[in-house]
Design a protein around this motif. Structure first.
Motif, PDB file in Angstrom:
ATOM      1  N   ARG A 252      66.611 -67.576  -2.754  1.00  0.00           N
ATOM      2  CA  ARG A 252      65.773 -66.877  -1.758  1.00  0.00           C
ATOM      3  C   ARG A 252      64.293 -67.005  -2.101  1.00  0.00           C
ATOM      4  N   ARG A 253      63.503 -67.371  -1.143  1.00  0.00           N
ATOM      5  CA  ARG A 253      62.046 -67.477  -1.307  1.00  0.00           C
ATOM      6  C   ARG A 253      61.380 -67.012  -0.013  1.00  0.00           C
ATOM      7  N   SER A 254      60.126 -66.597  -0.121  1.00  0.00           N
ATOM      8  CA  SER A 254      59.335 -66.362   1.094  1.00  0.00           C
ATOM      9  C   SER A 254      58.778 -67.710   1.529  1.00  0.00           C
ATOM     10  N   ALA A 352      48.446 -62.502   8.105  1.00  0.00           N
ATOM     11  CA  ALA A 352      48.989 -61.747   6.967  1.00  0.00           C
ATOM     12  C   ALA A 352      49.809 -62.649   6.050  1.00  0.00           C
ATOM     13  N   ALA A 353      50.340 -63.732   6.601  1.00  0.00           N
ATOM     14  CA  ALA A 353      51.143 -64.661   5.785  1.00  0.00           C
ATOM     15  C   ALA A 353      50.292 -65.832   5.294  1.00  0.00           C
ATOM     16  N   TYR A 392      64.644 -55.586   4.971  1.00  0.00           N
ATOM     17  CA  TYR A 392      63.916 -56.796   4.588  1.00  0.00           C
ATOM     18  C   TYR A 392      64.812 -57.707   3.741  1.00  0.00           C
ATOM     19  N   CYS A 407      59.921 -64.511   5.781  1.00  0.00           N
ATOM     20  CA  CYS A 407      58.795 -63.963   5.021  1.00  0.00           C
ATOM     21  C   CYS A 407      58.508 -62.537   5.476  1.00  0.00           C
ATOM     22  N   ALA A 408      58.638 -61.591   4.532  1.00  0.00           N
ATOM     23  CA  ALA A 408      58.306 -60.194   4.831  1.00  0.00           C
ATOM     24  C   ALA A 408      56.795 -60.046   4.901  1.00  0.00           C
ATOM     25  N   GLY A 410      53.525 -57.062   4.681  1.00  0.00           N
ATOM     26  CA  GLY A 410      53.273 -55.726   4.144  1.00  0.00           C
ATOM     27  C   GLY A 410      52.500 -54.818   5.076  1.00  0.00           C
TER      28      GLY A 410
HETATM   29  C1  LIG Z   1      57.329 -55.252   1.118  1.00  0.00           C
HETATM   30  C2  LIG Z   1      56.850 -56.687   1.108  1.00  0.00           C
HETATM   31  C3  LIG Z   1      55.657 -57.009   1.710  1.00  0.00           C
HETATM   32  C4  LIG Z   1      55.201 -58.322   1.740  1.00  0.00           C
HETATM   33  N1  LIG Z   1      54.047 -58.623   2.404  1.00  0.00           N
HETATM   34  C5  LIG Z   1      53.661 -59.900   2.521  1.00  0.00           C
HETATM   35  C6  LIG Z   1      52.518 -60.255   3.305  1.00  0.00           C
HETATM   36  O1  LIG Z   1      51.894 -59.400   3.928  1.00  0.00           O
HETATM   37  N2  LIG Z   1      52.150 -61.554   3.373  1.00  0.00           N
HETATM   38  C7  LIG Z   1      52.856 -62.528   2.724  1.00  0.00           C
HETATM   39  O2  LIG Z   1      52.477 -63.683   2.836  1.00  0.00           O
HETATM   40  N3  LIG Z   1      53.948 -62.221   1.976  1.00  0.00           N
HETATM   41  C8  LIG Z   1      54.379 -60.938   1.868  1.00  0.00           C
HETATM   42  N4  LIG Z   1      55.507 -60.637   1.157  1.00  0.00           N
HETATM   43  C9  LIG Z   1      56.225 -61.665   0.438  1.00  0.00           C
HETATM   44  C10 LIG Z   1      55.857 -61.594  -1.026  1.00  0.00           C
HETATM   45  O3  LIG Z   1      54.545 -62.108  -1.201  1.00  0.00           O
HETATM   46  C11 LIG Z   1      56.870 -62.389  -1.839  1.00  0.00           C
HETATM   47  O4  LIG Z   1      58.120 -61.736  -1.759  1.00  0.00           O
HETATM   48  C12 LIG Z   1      56.433 -62.526  -3.295  1.00  0.00           C
HETATM   49  O5  LIG Z   1      55.299 -63.312  -3.406  1.00  0.00           O
HETATM   50  C13 LIG Z   1      57.540 -63.141  -4.131  1.00  0.00           C
HETATM   51  O6  LIG Z   1      57.864 -64.419  -3.630  1.00  0.00           O
HETATM   52  P1  LIG Z   1      59.328 -64.765  -3.112  1.00  0.00           P
HETATM   53  O7  LIG Z   1      59.649 -63.889  -1.957  1.00  0.00           O
HETATM   54  O8  LIG Z   1      59.233 -66.200  -2.675  1.00  0.00           O
HETATM   55  O9  LIG Z   1      60.269 -64.541  -4.250  1.00  0.00           O
HETATM   56  C14 LIG Z   1      55.959 -59.343   1.118  1.00  0.00           C
HETATM   57  C15 LIG Z   1      57.171 -59.003   0.489  1.00  0.00           C
HETATM   58  C16 LIG Z   1      57.620 -57.697   0.498  1.00  0.00           C
HETATM   59  C17 LIG Z   1      58.950 -57.358  -0.149  1.00  0.00           C
END
Ligand SMILES: Cc1cc2nc3c(=O)[nH]c(=O)nc-3n(C[C@H](O)[C@H](O)[C@H](O)COP(=O)(O)O)c2cc1C
Length: 446
Positions: A252-254, A352-353, A392, A407-408, A410
């Motif tokens: 799993r990755r964003s 945001a992303a 999420y 991609c979540a 925040g």
């Molecule tokens: C509650 C939450 C809020 C997040 N908000 C953002 C965001 O606003 N923008 C973004 O690009 N990624 C966001 N992410 C993704 C995180 O940046 C990401 O989970 C983290 O960098 C770890 O990377 P991975 O998901 O690839 O393991 C969010 C993740 C979570 C759980």
């Protein structure tokens, strides 16, 4: 003493029951016992009580016993600085020990303190304080001055007690505290109030509106609009073909830059069904006086107050625009959102992303706040945010298993979302955002 304390005499004992527990005192001489029995709801302080005991002919031993007992009762004693302030203890270990302050020193109100109406009174509170201060009109000039700084000699007793209660700080002591420096006002208040221990407000599953309001139904009355029925996968087929759980979890990755090709409506349907479709509805039942539902993700109290809305930029087989996801009938309902609002939501989510691409699909999670607040006191909103977290992760895992790009996010504009989806902000508005596209080859998925 707090007016909700109850003093009950027993066989050679006095038991003082209060919101934080009960204190039993044994072997009190009758003169001391009768003083204590009169205490609930009064402002009598230590000096007052000693003076009354002496006037009634109290011995040194009786005075000593009174003082020891008052020490044990400290967490429920109300302290008054007449005619300005009343310090009411609100936590089990509330102790007011005014420090000796230098007369030339200045004191400022804590930036975490707030004034609000509580019942028919104006109160000063702070998540840093185990006391709530009731304010009189006479306290207003002092309070206003405390926004800047007040010399200790101008109101020594009030200031030292406010400092003792954690509602005010001498000099720059608050700013110098590294533990406090990084807290936002509203975050610390929310932390203090959404956990138990530092306040005397009702907390937990209290069903506080049970007799006043009907519970919100498990199923939100669906908005009217053209419906699009979604593909519902066979869970047997999915089980047979899905990658193993640990492979999904570990890969799993964003993914913020999805594939060039958008998702299809069939894949979107599969994702929504697997992550968020309703599996069963039950209740009301004994002990659970409201409808509950079962879904792939857990939810506090099985209330499942979260709703999903989609803003579609690109999806093969589905027109761009805004939709409500009906998780019971597994269908989308087109909403008459203005193109400008839908565009703004996609643009904000993209930014945001990281602003790398315009999102294909934005899932906005809203909460029907009344559903939780009907049951829970003090923790309704905190539980909703926890519920967003588990949804999420469920979306992340299903999307990963399917080879999609999750991609979540925040943060999001709750006002904009309420307008786009036709919601009343205070009744139902956005608490989370999640982007979905297709994973580019080799960057995501097992
Ligand atoms: C509650 C939450 C809020 C997040 N908000 C953002 C965001 O606003 N923008 C973004 O690009 N990624 C966001 N992410 C993704 C995180 O940046 C990401 O989970 C983290 O960098 C770890 O990377 P991975 O998901 O690839 O393991 C969010 C993740 C979570 C759980």
């Amino acid at each position: 003493m707090r007016e909700d304390a109850v003093v009950t005499p027993g066989d050679g004992t006095l038991t003082i029951t209060n919101p934080f527990g009960a204190v039993t005192v044994r072997g009190l001489p009758p003169r001391v016992a009768s003083l204590l029995r009169e205490l609930p709801g009064t402002l009598a302080g230590k000096d007052d009580l000693v003076a009354r005991l002496v006037a009634a002919g109290g011995t040194d031993q009786e005075i000593a016993l009174l003082l020891v007992t008052l020490d044990r009762l400290n967490p429920i004693l109300v302290h008054a600085v007449d005619p300005l302030l009343r310090f009411v203890p609100v936590a089990r270990d509330a102790v007011l020990r005014p420090p000796a302050l230098d007369q030339g020193e200045t004191v400022r109100l804590s930036r975490f303190a707030l004034v609000r109406r509580s019942g028919g009174e104006l109160v000063l509170e702070s998540p840093l304080s185990r006391h709530r201060v009731t304010l009189t009109g006479d306290a207003m000039p002092l309070l206003a001055a405390l926004g800047r700084a007040v010399m200790v000699k101008e109101a020594p007793e009030a200031l030292s007690r406010l400092v003792a209660a954690g509602l005010a700080y001498p000099g720059d002591a608050e700013e110098a505290d590294p533990a406090l420096r990084t807290w936002d006002f509203h975050d610390l208040l929310f932390h203090g109030r959404s956990r138990s221990g530092r306040h005397d407000e009702p907390f937990g599953g209290t069903f506080r509106f049970l007799r006043e309001l009907p519970p919100e139904p498990a199923r939100k009355p669906a908005p009217t609009g053209p419906a699009v029925h979604l593909y519902r996968p066979s869970l047997e087929d999915v089980t047979a073909t899905d990658p193993p759980f640990t492979t999904v979890l570990e890969s799993r990755r964003s993914v913020r830059e999805p594939a060039a090709a958008p998702p299809t409506i069939r894949r979107l349907g599969e994702l929504l069904y697997r992550a968020a479709g309703v599996r069963r509805v039950s209740g009301p039942a004994s002990g659970v006086p409201y409808e509950t539902s079962g879904r792939p993700y857990p939810g506090g109290g099985a209330m499942h107050e979260l709703e999903l809305y989609l803003v579609v930029g690109r999806c093969a087989g589905l027109d761009p625009g805004a939709y409500y996801y009906d998780p019971f009938a597994h269908r989308l309902i087109a909403l008459p959102a203005g193109a400008r609002d839908a565009d703004a939501m996609l643009a904000q989510a993209g930014a945001a992303a990281g602003g790398l691409v315009r999102p294909d699909v934005l899932i906005t999670i809203t909460a029907r706040f009344r559903r939780m607040a009907w049951k829970y006191s003090g923790m309704a909103y905190a539980t909703t945010l926890k519920n967003v977290g588990v949804l999420y992760q469920t979306l992340y895992l299903v999307a990963t298993a399917m080879g999609m790009a999750p991609c979540a996010l925040g943060g999001g504009d709750a006002d904009l979302a309420a307008r786009a989806f036709g919601l009343d902000w205070a009744t139902e508005s956005s608490v989370g955002e999640f982007l979905i596209g297709e994973a580019p080859h080799g960057t995501a998925g097992p």
